[in-house]
Design a protein around this motif. Structure first.
Motif, PDB file in Angstrom:
ATOM      1  N   ASP A  61       0.858  -1.224   0.209  1.00  0.00           N
ATOM      2  CA  ASP A  61       0.018   0.100  -0.135  1.00  0.00           C
ATOM      3  C   ASP A  61       0.826   1.331   0.117  1.00  0.00           C
ATOM      4  OD1 ASP A  61      -2.726  -1.248   0.794  1.00  0.00           O
ATOM      5  OD2 ASP A  61      -1.359  -2.101   2.228  1.00  0.00           O
ATOM      6  N   TYR A  62       2.147   1.063   0.339  1.00  0.00           N
ATOM      7  CA  TYR A  62       2.832   2.433   0.979  1.00  0.00           C
ATOM      8  C   TYR A  62       4.377   1.828   0.482  1.00  0.00           C
ATOM      9  CZ  TYR A  62       5.020   5.950   3.614  1.00  0.00           C
ATOM     10  OH  TYR A  62       5.710   7.134   4.442  1.00  0.00           O
ATOM     11  N   PHE A  63       5.079   3.023  -0.271  1.00  0.00           N
ATOM     12  CA  PHE A  63       6.392   2.721  -0.648  1.00  0.00           C
ATOM     13  C   PHE A  63       6.999   4.060  -0.184  1.00  0.00           C
ATOM     14  CE2 PHE A  63       3.808   0.397  -3.776  1.00  0.00           C
ATOM     15  CZ  PHE A  63       4.450  -0.751  -4.017  1.00  0.00           C
ATOM     16  N   ILE A  64       8.291   3.560   0.083  1.00  0.00           N
ATOM     17  CA  ILE A  64       9.382   4.677   0.411  1.00  0.00           C
ATOM     18  C   ILE A  64      10.668   4.600  -0.314  1.00  0.00           C
ATOM     19  CG2 ILE A  64      10.581   5.882   2.305  1.00  0.00           C
ATOM     20  CD1 ILE A  64       8.704   4.981   4.265  1.00  0.00           C
ATOM     21  N   ILE A  65      10.947   5.375  -1.152  1.00  0.00           N
ATOM     22  CA  ILE A  65      12.049   5.378  -1.926  1.00  0.00           C
ATOM     23  C   ILE A  65      13.302   6.094  -1.342  1.00  0.00           C
ATOM     24  CG2 ILE A  65      13.175   5.817  -4.193  1.00  0.00           C
ATOM     25  CD1 ILE A  65      10.239   5.722  -5.444  1.00  0.00           C
ATOM     26  N   SER A  66      14.216   5.390  -0.665  1.00  0.00           N
ATOM     27  CA  SER A  66      15.237   6.133  -0.112  1.00  0.00           C
ATOM     28  C   SER A  66      16.635   5.291  -0.563  1.00  0.00           C
ATOM     29  CB  SER A  66      14.964   5.764   1.585  1.00  0.00           C
ATOM     30  OG  SER A  66      15.006   4.564   1.833  1.00  0.00           O
ATOM     31  N   ASN A  67      16.695   4.974  -1.617  1.00  0.00           N
ATOM     32  CA  ASN A  67      18.034   4.484  -2.022  1.00  0.00           C
ATOM     33  C   ASN A  67      18.700   5.769  -2.685  1.00  0.00           C
ATOM     34  OD1 ASN A  67      16.573   5.151  -4.388  1.00  0.00           O
ATOM     35  ND2 ASN A  67      16.553   3.024  -5.216  1.00  0.00           N
ATOM     36  N   PRO A  68      20.036   5.802  -3.193  1.00  0.00           N
ATOM     37  CA  PRO A  68      20.741   6.916  -3.548  1.00  0.00           C
ATOM     38  C   PRO A  68      20.036   7.722  -4.680  1.00  0.00           C
ATOM     39  CG  PRO A  68      22.248   5.007  -3.482  1.00  0.00           C
ATOM     40  CD  PRO A  68      20.860   4.367  -3.113  1.00  0.00           C
ATOM     41  N   THR A  69      20.190   9.013  -4.625  1.00  0.00           N
ATOM     42  CA  THR A  69      19.515   9.848  -5.368  1.00  0.00           C
ATOM     43  C   THR A  69      19.446   9.657  -7.017  1.00  0.00           C
ATOM     44  OG1 THR A  69      19.984  11.633  -3.944  1.00  0.00           O
ATOM     45  CG2 THR A  69      19.019  12.395  -6.075  1.00  0.00           C
ATOM     46  N   THR A  70      20.408   9.062  -7.343  1.00  0.00           N
ATOM     47  CA  THR A  70      20.476   8.864  -8.631  1.00  0.00           C
ATOM     48  C   THR A  70      19.818   7.672  -9.250  1.00  0.00           C
ATOM     49  OG1 THR A  70      22.745   7.416  -8.233  1.00  0.00           O
ATOM     50  CG2 THR A  70      23.200   9.543  -9.178  1.00  0.00           C
ATOM     51  N   TYR A  71      19.122   6.781  -8.224  1.00  0.00           N
ATOM     52  CA  TYR A  71      18.342   5.576  -8.508  1.00  0.00           C
ATOM     53  C   TYR A  71      16.917   6.011  -8.283  1.00  0.00           C
ATOM     54  CZ  TYR A  71      22.717   3.119  -8.137  1.00  0.00           C
ATOM     55  OH  TYR A  71      24.068   2.641  -8.238  1.00  0.00           O
ATOM     56  N   HIS A  72      16.524   7.109  -7.853  1.00  0.00           N
ATOM     57  CA  HIS A  72      15.260   7.601  -7.367  1.00  0.00           C
ATOM     58  C   HIS A  72      14.422   7.405  -8.775  1.00  0.00           C
ATOM     59  CE1 HIS A  72      15.938  10.086  -3.553  1.00  0.00           C
ATOM     60  NE2 HIS A  72      16.416   8.825  -3.464  1.00  0.00           N
ATOM     61  N   TYR A  73      14.887   8.138 -10.000  1.00  0.00           N
ATOM     62  CA  TYR A  73      13.972   8.322 -10.947  1.00  0.00           C
ATOM     63  C   TYR A  73      13.612   6.774 -11.433  1.00  0.00           C
ATOM     64  CZ  TYR A  73      12.561   9.311 -15.768  1.00  0.00           C
ATOM     65  OH  TYR A  73      11.957   9.427 -17.092  1.00  0.00           O
ATOM     66  N   ARG A  74      14.382   5.808 -11.550  1.00  0.00           N
ATOM     67  CA  ARG A  74      14.224   4.766 -12.447  1.00  0.00           C
ATOM     68  C   ARG A  74      13.367   3.832 -11.398  1.00  0.00           C
ATOM     69  NH1 ARG A  74      20.382   2.381 -12.471  1.00  0.00           N
ATOM     70  NH2 ARG A  74      20.715   4.644 -12.805  1.00  0.00           N
ATOM     71  N   THR A  75      13.510   3.919 -10.242  1.00  0.00           N
ATOM     72  CA  THR A  75      12.838   3.226  -9.071  1.00  0.00           C
ATOM     73  C   THR A  75      11.531   3.554  -9.001  1.00  0.00           C
ATOM     74  OG1 THR A  75      14.879   3.152  -7.494  1.00  0.00           O
ATOM     75  CG2 THR A  75      12.605   2.447  -6.500  1.00  0.00           C
TER      76      THR A  75
END
Length: 240
Positions: A61-75
């Motif tokens: 239901d809920y996602f948090i994207i907290s990997n390195p900034t360069t991976y935010h877009y593709r994630t």
């Protein structure tokens, strides 16, 4: 109470904070953690997987994207392509460079939580439309003290390839300035590595700016200060 499942992508220092908070919430049933690191967690709520695709068939239901900034877009694109009508929180900054997202099938938020600080809310209510002669904003910090789980020179902040650098890492100030006062126009700026920190990113940034209500503004960011400073000074004709 309705139980939910959450997923945290990335288990660096901020990812671990999110995991810790989620694990204490009674309505969170399961937490999927996507990380390539050997994370040792004994909490029965938490399931660790190595790849994002391993959770595509799970009910989340809920996602948090907290990997390195360069991976935010593709994630973000991968989650958006495989899930619909979910909530996605992306750690700041949103991306390491300008990107066009396209149509979103989910509700996406960026973690500029400083907006909700009482001082920022007060300034938003009382100063958003005031004429300001001069505004000075500073956030001076020391990268060596940021994280306890990893050496500063091995963190994402120290590497350009991971989207590090004082401008991206300390972008809360950009966000709250534009949140309170509106879009700003750059007059001049300076960005450079000045200290002997063992990093290949900039550790200092200064910008002079203005907008329709601000005659002159100054924003200063630093990674290397021995004195931790975070302040905002506003000068109008009637008060400081």
């Amino acid at each position: 109470m309705l139980k939910i499942n959450a997923a945290v992508i990335g288990a660096g220092s901020i990812g671990l904070k999110h995991i810790g908070i989620l694990s204490k919430l009674s309505y969170v049933k399961r937490i999927y953690v996507v990380t390539k690191t050997n994370l040792k967690i004994t909490n029965s709520k938490i399931v660790v997987v190595k790849n994002l695709r391993h959770i595509f068939n799970e009910k989340i239901d809920y996602f948090i994207i907290s990997n390195p900034t360069t991976y935010h877009y593709r994630t973000l694109l991968k989650i958006n392509n495989n899930f619909s009508n979910k909530i996605i929180l992306v750690e700041k900054p949103l991306f390491d460079k300008y990107q066009i997202i396209g149509k979103l099938k989910n509700k996406v938020f960026v973690a500029y939580n400083l907006r909700f600080h009482p001082i920022i809310q007060y300034l938003k209510i009382n100063f958003s439309n005031k004429k300001i002669n001069y505004i000075s904003v500073r956030s001076l910090s020391n990268l060596k003290t940021w994280r306890t789980n990893i050496k500063y020179n091995l963190s994402s902040s120290s590497e350009k390839k991971f989207g590090g650098g004082v401008v991206k890492d300390m972008s809360h100030e950009f966000d709250y300035i534009t949140y309170i006062f509106g879009r700003i126009n750059s007059i001049n700026y300076f960005k450079k590595k000045l200290s002997n920190l063992k990093i290949n990113t900039e550790d200092f940034f200064k910008i002079i700016f203005s907008n329709k209500n601000i005659k002159f503004g100054n924003l200063e960011l630093a990674y290397f200060s021995k004195n931790i400073v975070r302040d905002i000074n506003i000068h109008t004709n009637n008060l400081t």
